[in-house]
Structure formats: C-alpha cells, structure tokens
Design an enzyme around this catalytic site. Structure first.
Site, PDB file in Angstrom:
ATOM      1  N   TYR A 135      52.283  43.710 -11.278  1.00 24.14           N
ATOM      2  CA  TYR A 135      52.439  43.987 -12.702  1.00 24.14           C
ATOM      3  C   TYR A 135      51.469  45.094 -13.094  1.00 24.14           C
ATOM      4  O   TYR A 135      50.269  45.005 -12.835  1.00 24.14           O
ATOM      5  CB  TYR A 135      52.177  42.741 -13.556  1.00 24.14           C
ATOM      6  CG  TYR A 135      52.568  42.956 -15.002  1.00 24.14           C
ATOM      7  CD1 TYR A 135      53.794  42.498 -15.479  1.00 24.14           C
ATOM      8  CD2 TYR A 135      51.740  43.650 -15.878  1.00 24.14           C
ATOM      9  CE1 TYR A 135      54.188  42.736 -16.787  1.00 24.14           C
ATOM     10  CE2 TYR A 135      52.126  43.896 -17.181  1.00 24.14           C
ATOM     11  CZ  TYR A 135      53.342  43.430 -17.636  1.00 24.14           C
ATOM     12  OH  TYR A 135      53.728  43.671 -18.934  1.00 24.14           O
ATOM     13  N   GLN A 196      58.826  38.358 -19.587  1.00 22.70           N
ATOM     14  CA  GLN A 196      60.146  38.422 -18.953  1.00 22.70           C
ATOM     15  C   GLN A 196      60.076  39.049 -17.569  1.00 22.70           C
ATOM     16  O   GLN A 196      60.818  38.658 -16.663  1.00 22.70           O
ATOM     17  CB  GLN A 196      61.136  39.178 -19.842  1.00 22.70           C
ATOM     18  CG  GLN A 196      60.803  40.626 -20.126  1.00 22.70           C
ATOM     19  CD  GLN A 196      59.934  40.819 -21.348  1.00 22.70           C
ATOM     20  OE1 GLN A 196      59.247  39.894 -21.778  1.00 22.70           O
ATOM     21  NE2 GLN A 196      59.970  42.013 -21.922  1.00 22.70           N
ATOM     22  N   ASN A 219      48.631  41.636 -20.766  1.00 19.71           N
ATOM     23  CA  ASN A 219      48.156  41.072 -22.026  1.00 19.71           C
ATOM     24  C   ASN A 219      48.238  39.549 -22.014  1.00 19.71           C
ATOM     25  O   ASN A 219      48.534  38.939 -20.979  1.00 19.71           O
ATOM     26  CB  ASN A 219      48.935  41.675 -23.205  1.00 19.71           C
ATOM     27  CG  ASN A 219      50.427  41.344 -23.141  1.00 19.71           C
ATOM     28  OD1 ASN A 219      50.850  40.406 -22.468  1.00 19.71           O
ATOM     29  ND2 ASN A 219      51.228  42.134 -23.840  1.00 19.71           N
ATOM     30  N   SER A 242      36.640  42.351 -19.533  1.00 22.86           N
ATOM     31  CA  SER A 242      35.771  43.073 -18.605  1.00 22.86           C
ATOM     32  C   SER A 242      34.307  42.784 -18.908  1.00 22.86           C
ATOM     33  O   SER A 242      33.922  42.568 -20.058  1.00 22.86           O
ATOM     34  CB  SER A 242      36.023  44.571 -18.692  1.00 22.86           C
ATOM     35  OG  SER A 242      37.330  44.878 -18.273  1.00 22.86           O
ATOM     36  N   GLN A 264      32.130  49.509 -20.003  1.00 27.04           N
ATOM     37  CA  GLN A 264      32.913  48.273 -20.055  1.00 27.04           C
ATOM     38  C   GLN A 264      33.260  47.898 -21.486  1.00 27.04           C
ATOM     39  O   GLN A 264      34.343  47.390 -21.760  1.00 27.04           O
ATOM     40  CB  GLN A 264      32.155  47.129 -19.362  1.00 27.04           C
ATOM     41  CG  GLN A 264      31.975  47.324 -17.882  1.00 27.04           C
ATOM     42  CD  GLN A 264      33.273  47.671 -17.175  1.00 27.04           C
ATOM     43  OE1 GLN A 264      34.197  46.860 -17.124  1.00 27.04           O
ATOM     44  NE2 GLN A 264      33.370  48.884 -16.648  1.00 27.04           N
ATOM     45  N   HIS A 267      36.647  48.951 -23.038  1.00 25.20           N
ATOM     46  CA  HIS A 267      37.931  48.351 -22.663  1.00 25.20           C
ATOM     47  C   HIS A 267      38.577  47.663 -23.856  1.00 25.20           C
ATOM     48  O   HIS A 267      39.738  47.886 -24.160  1.00 25.20           O
ATOM     49  CB  HIS A 267      37.736  47.346 -21.519  1.00 25.20           C
ATOM     50  CG  HIS A 267      37.739  47.980 -20.167  1.00 25.20           C
ATOM     51  ND1 HIS A 267      38.851  48.563 -19.618  1.00 25.20           N
ATOM     52  CD2 HIS A 267      36.754  48.121 -19.248  1.00 25.20           C
ATOM     53  CE1 HIS A 267      38.556  49.034 -18.412  1.00 25.20           C
ATOM     54  NE2 HIS A 267      37.287  48.784 -18.167  1.00 25.20           N
ATOM     55  N   GLU A 332      31.205  39.924 -13.408  1.00 24.00           N
ATOM     56  CA  GLU A 332      32.262  40.675 -12.738  1.00 24.00           C
ATOM     57  C   GLU A 332      31.664  41.912 -12.059  1.00 24.00           C
ATOM     58  O   GLU A 332      31.877  42.139 -10.862  1.00 24.00           O
ATOM     59  CB  GLU A 332      33.316  41.090 -13.766  1.00 24.00           C
ATOM     60  CG  GLU A 332      34.433  41.950 -13.199  1.00 24.00           C
ATOM     61  CD  GLU A 332      35.350  42.512 -14.269  1.00 24.00           C
ATOM     62  OE1 GLU A 332      36.461  42.956 -13.912  1.00 24.00           O
ATOM     63  OE2 GLU A 332      34.965  42.536 -15.457  1.00 24.00           O
ATOM     64  N   HIS A 333      30.948  42.720 -12.821  1.00 23.55           N
ATOM     65  CA  HIS A 333      30.277  43.917 -12.298  1.00 23.55           C
ATOM     66  C   HIS A 333      28.771  43.759 -12.461  1.00 23.55           C
ATOM     67  O   HIS A 333      28.289  43.411 -13.539  1.00 23.55           O
ATOM     68  CB  HIS A 333      30.702  45.169 -13.072  1.00 23.55           C
ATOM     69  CG  HIS A 333      32.180  45.399 -13.117  1.00 23.55           C
ATOM     70  ND1 HIS A 333      32.951  45.138 -14.240  1.00 23.55           N
ATOM     71  CD2 HIS A 333      33.029  45.882 -12.175  1.00 23.55           C
ATOM     72  CE1 HIS A 333      34.203  45.449 -13.979  1.00 23.55           C
ATOM     73  NE2 HIS A 333      34.287  45.899 -12.734  1.00 23.55           N
ATOM     74  N   ASP A 366      35.497  51.541 -10.284  1.00 24.35           N
ATOM     75  CA  ASP A 366      36.787  51.360 -10.953  1.00 24.35           C
ATOM     76  C   ASP A 366      37.865  52.249 -10.363  1.00 24.35           C
ATOM     77  O   ASP A 366      39.049  51.927 -10.442  1.00 24.35           O
ATOM     78  CB  ASP A 366      36.652  51.667 -12.448  1.00 24.35           C
ATOM     79  CG  ASP A 366      36.111  50.492 -13.246  1.00 24.35           C
ATOM     80  OD1 ASP A 366      36.110  49.370 -12.715  1.00 24.35           O
ATOM     81  OD2 ASP A 366      35.685  50.703 -14.393  1.00 24.35           O
ATOM     82  N   GLU A 420      44.802   3.388   9.417  1.00 23.26           N
ATOM     83  CA  GLU A 420      45.394   3.719   8.124  1.00 23.26           C
ATOM     84  C   GLU A 420      46.728   3.013   7.918  1.00 23.26           C
ATOM     85  O   GLU A 420      47.458   3.320   6.959  1.00 23.26           O
ATOM     86  CB  GLU A 420      45.577   5.240   8.011  1.00 23.26           C
ATOM     87  CG  GLU A 420      44.260   6.007   8.003  1.00 23.26           C
ATOM     88  CD  GLU A 420      44.441   7.515   7.885  1.00 23.26           C
ATOM     89  OE1 GLU A 420      45.599   7.983   7.957  1.00 23.26           O
ATOM     90  OE2 GLU A 420      43.430   8.216   7.711  1.00 23.26           O
ATOM     91  N   HIS A 425      52.909   6.893  13.134  1.00 24.12           N
ATOM     92  CA  HIS A 425      51.965   7.925  13.567  1.00 24.12           C
ATOM     93  C   HIS A 425      51.315   7.508  14.881  1.00 24.12           C
ATOM     94  O   HIS A 425      51.229   8.287  15.843  1.00 24.12           O
ATOM     95  CB  HIS A 425      50.863   8.119  12.510  1.00 24.12           C
ATOM     96  CG  HIS A 425      51.246   8.980  11.351  1.00 24.12           C
ATOM     97  ND1 HIS A 425      52.168   8.587  10.418  1.00 24.12           N
ATOM     98  CD2 HIS A 425      50.810  10.214  10.967  1.00 24.12           C
ATOM     99  CE1 HIS A 425      52.286   9.542   9.494  1.00 24.12           C
ATOM    100  NE2 HIS A 425      51.477  10.536   9.812  1.00 24.12           N
TER     101      HIS A 425
END
Length: 436
Positions: A135, A196, A219, A242, A264, A267, A332-333, A366, A420, A425
C-alpha cells in the site's frame, strides 16, 4: 519573537515517570464511526469483488472509471514515468534503490540442516512468500521512498509477485511513485486506495489477486482495515505517528539538532520529537534555534503544533541516564549525537533505527542510507524490528528420522503422549520402536 512552549522534563524528578507517561500517551485505536465504515467496506468488497472496489474508488477518489481493469497501470506507463521525472530525481531514486537493495541482500536467510549420529536429520527450509501487497499513499501525500523500502526487501527475499495499490484522488498521479515502482520492478500497480484496496488485497477480486501479506503506510481507514484483515493475511504493523529521540552531549551545532527535531515534527501534528541532554545550557541554545528557524519552514504550522503538543526537552544527569530514558521510550528513530556513540550503543536495548554520531541525520535513513525506514513506533521497538527481508520469508521445520532415530525418539514421545492422555499419539510413535 515568541518562544515556542516545549515541555521541559528532568529525568531525576520524582514525578518524571508520570510526566513521561503523559508525554508518550497516544491513542491508536480508531473511533467507532471509522471502524463501522471500514467494516462495511471490507464486507462489500469481500462479497462483491470488483463491483464494490470500483464503486468505492469512484466515490472516495472522485474518479469516473468504468472498470477496475482500467485502473491497472501498464508496465509501459511505469517506464514512461522514468522519463517524466527530472534526471536528478531519477538518479536519486536509482541511487537510493541500489543502496536499499544492497543492504537488504545481507539479510537473506538460507535454509539449513544437520545430521545426528543415528542419521536423524533436522533443519529449517526458508522460502519466500508467493505474493505480497504494497500500500502506497497517493495524491499530495505521496512517498516514492516507501515504494523502494517496501518493495525491494520483498524482491530480495524472492517474492514471486509484488502488487502495489496507490490511490489517485481526482486523477492526481505522482510520477516519482510510478518511477519508483518501475525501478523496484513492482509486478502490478493498481490505482485504488483506502480500506477498499486493503480489502481487495486481502480477499482478492476479479482483477486484484489475493496476497499473503500487506505492507505499507496509510491513513486511519487503511490502518483500521489492515488491523481487521490480520489473520486472513499477514500485515507488517499498525504504525503510529513518526518519532525521533535525539541524545546530545551539548557539542553539536544546536541548529542541526533543531532541524533534526523538525524533520519528524513536519510529518503531522501527532509526530513526536524529543531531545535528551545532560547540558542545560545546550537545551536553551536549541530552544533559541527552534524559535529562530521555525518561521523559515514551509510546514511551520504543523511543526509548531507537533512540538508544542508532543515535543519535549529532557534534562538528564549523564549519558548513562540518557540510555535509561532511551530504553524507557523505545523510540522509532534514535540519534546518538555524542562524541563516542559506539560507547553508548551497548546501553541501547530498544530502538527502531540508531543514527550514530553528529553527522548522521535521521533524514538520511528515510531515503538512502540503506536500512529500512519502516520502523516500529509507539514503544513497540521493545518487541518489534524494522521491516526487512525476513518479513517476506517463511520457515518450515525439517524432520527426517532414521529407523534408529525413530525408535529412540518414539520411546520419549510415547511417555509424553500417554502422560497427556493422547493414546493415538503414543501408539503412532510406538509402532516405530525397534525391538532390541
């Protein structure tokens, strides 16, 4: 000039933990209306296929397509994009792609096995997934770098087919995104997006092939859809805003640090930029740089709100305490803008990507350093890793028993199975036991 109000914390304060909790708090769950909308879209695409996918695409992206096949981009059109971008842009995309591909080649895992003394063979077979969906956000918020970072590790892993979906609201096409798809040798590009598109990748339609895994940012509707289809397909992660955490010993140019924090914050308003330093005077200098440089930014309003709402300067006693803050936040960074970043590295247990030294800006990571920019957010670096080749590979255990091995292992399995109360088995293993 009015100073931007950035939260000031002290790691040695008695209430530091509660203050930090409040600073880091972020609600990632979409609201009820979003969840309801996504659930309806997923159900419609699952049951109606192309019909629902086309209906929602025309509605949300304001298109007038007659069929989903009209939204499939020919390979020639992707190649054409390479001629439409500027020579400088093409050169930059190709240079970044080469570095990303080269780095991820080092991540490839091979199958392995070993033979025990009695002839029993154990091992692991590593195989790539068959088909992966990528995506990519479309329109004005388009990121060709995301194409490279998601598609190339899949290609290096050996994935047979990479299917890319990218919305084109109002027919707006980002030529660099198409060019990046050509460079990364994406197999199929379809100009659909939103929940979708996620549904089409997860369930398959007459035109969109069903995939094994969906990766890439989007999003809140895309993130909610990915969360909903997890289990039907694999997903990479549910990404939060971010983040950057900069640790500085006070010796780096404060303008550099301010701009790193901005990188950052620009963003979106929910992004988080945090500076940690044992030097109180340096924190004041960075504040001065922030106030002076902020008005020069195109995204000043976004950065201003991000820094005011979620940014912070944290005073620590020393770099050892700074490492404790790092591991508490699991950013994250992480930038280690210090004299000896190698000395700090062993202290860092939780971080998505670690940028070493004063000259290593997070922005390089990045785009073109080589390591992946798809990273765990919201503290998930405690248990998650950057996207990589291993995310597109599956591992199967290999077990081969020689007659002697089957006999010896069968005795062990028999005892455990009957313990068991699983008789079949036990008897299955016992059939292979050799008589002494």
């Amino acid at each position: 000039m009015t100073s931007l109000p950035i939260k000031q914390l002290n790691a040695s304060a008695a209430d530091f933990e509660s203050q930090l909790d409040a600073l880091l708090a972020w609600e990632s769950v979409s609201d009820h209306s979003v969840a309801e909308t996504v659930a309806r879209i997923l159900a419609d695409v699952k049951s109606e296929g192309d019909t629902a996918l086309l209906r929602y695409t025309n509605q949300f992206d304001r298109l007038g397509a007659n069929s989903v096949t009209d939204l499939v981009i020919p390979k020639a059109r992707l190649e054409e994009a390479l001629t439409k971008v500027s020579p400088e842009q093409r050169k930059a995309l190709e240079a970044a792609a080469e570095r990303v591909r080269s780095y991820h080649e080092h991540q490839k895992q091979d199958s392995w096995k070993y033979t025990e003394a009695d002839g029993t063979v154990l091992g692991q077979q590593v195989r790539a997934m068959d088909r992966v969906g990528l995506y990519v956000p479309g329109g004005k918020a388009s990121y060709p770098s995301s194409v490279l970072m998601n598609a190339l590790p899949a290609k290096v892993a050996g994935v047979d087919e990479v299917i890319m979906v990218v919305p084109t609201p109002d027919g707006e096409v980002n030529e660099m995104v198409f060019a990046a798809a050509a460079i990364a040798e994406v197999d199929m590009v379809i100009t659909v997006g939103g929940a979708q598109a996620v549904a089409a990748l997860a369930y398959g339609t007459e035109t969109v092939p069903k995939v094994d895994k969906i990766v890439g940012p989007g999003n809140i509707f895309v993130a909610t859809a990915k969360r909903s289809v997890f289990g039907t397909v694999a997903i990479d992660m549910i990404a939060g805003p971010s983040e950057i955490l900069v640790v500085c010993d006070g010796k780096t140019d404060p303008d550099w640090i301010a701009m790193d924090l901005f990188s950052q914050a620009e963003h979106d308003e929910q992004a988080q930029s945090i500076l940690v330093s044992p030097d109180a005077d340096f924190l004041e200098k960075v504040q001065e740089s922030v106030d002076r440089l902020l008005p020069t930014l195109d995204r000043e309003d976004i950065v201003r709100q991000s820094m005011a709402d979620r940014g912070a300067f944290i005073k620590v006693d020393d770099l050892t305490q700074a490492a404790e803050v790092i591991n508490r936040i699991a950013p994250e960074h992480l930038e280690l803008s210090v004299a000896d970043p190698e000395a700090m590295l062993p202290l860092v247990r939780h971080a998505g990507a670690i940028f070493m030294g004063r000259h290593t800006a997070e922005a390089i990571g990045d785009y073109c350093a080589g390591p992946n920019h798809v990273l765990p957010t919201s503290g998930t670096a405690r248990f998650s890793s950057p996207l990589g080749v291993y995310d597109f590979q599956k591992r199967s255990s290999i077990i081969y028993c020689s007659p002697r091995g089957a006999s010896e292992l069968g005795k062990v399995a028999s005892v455990l199975a009957r313990g068991e109360s699983l008789e079949a088995h036990g008897r299955s293993a016992e059939y292979r036991i050799l008589e002494d």
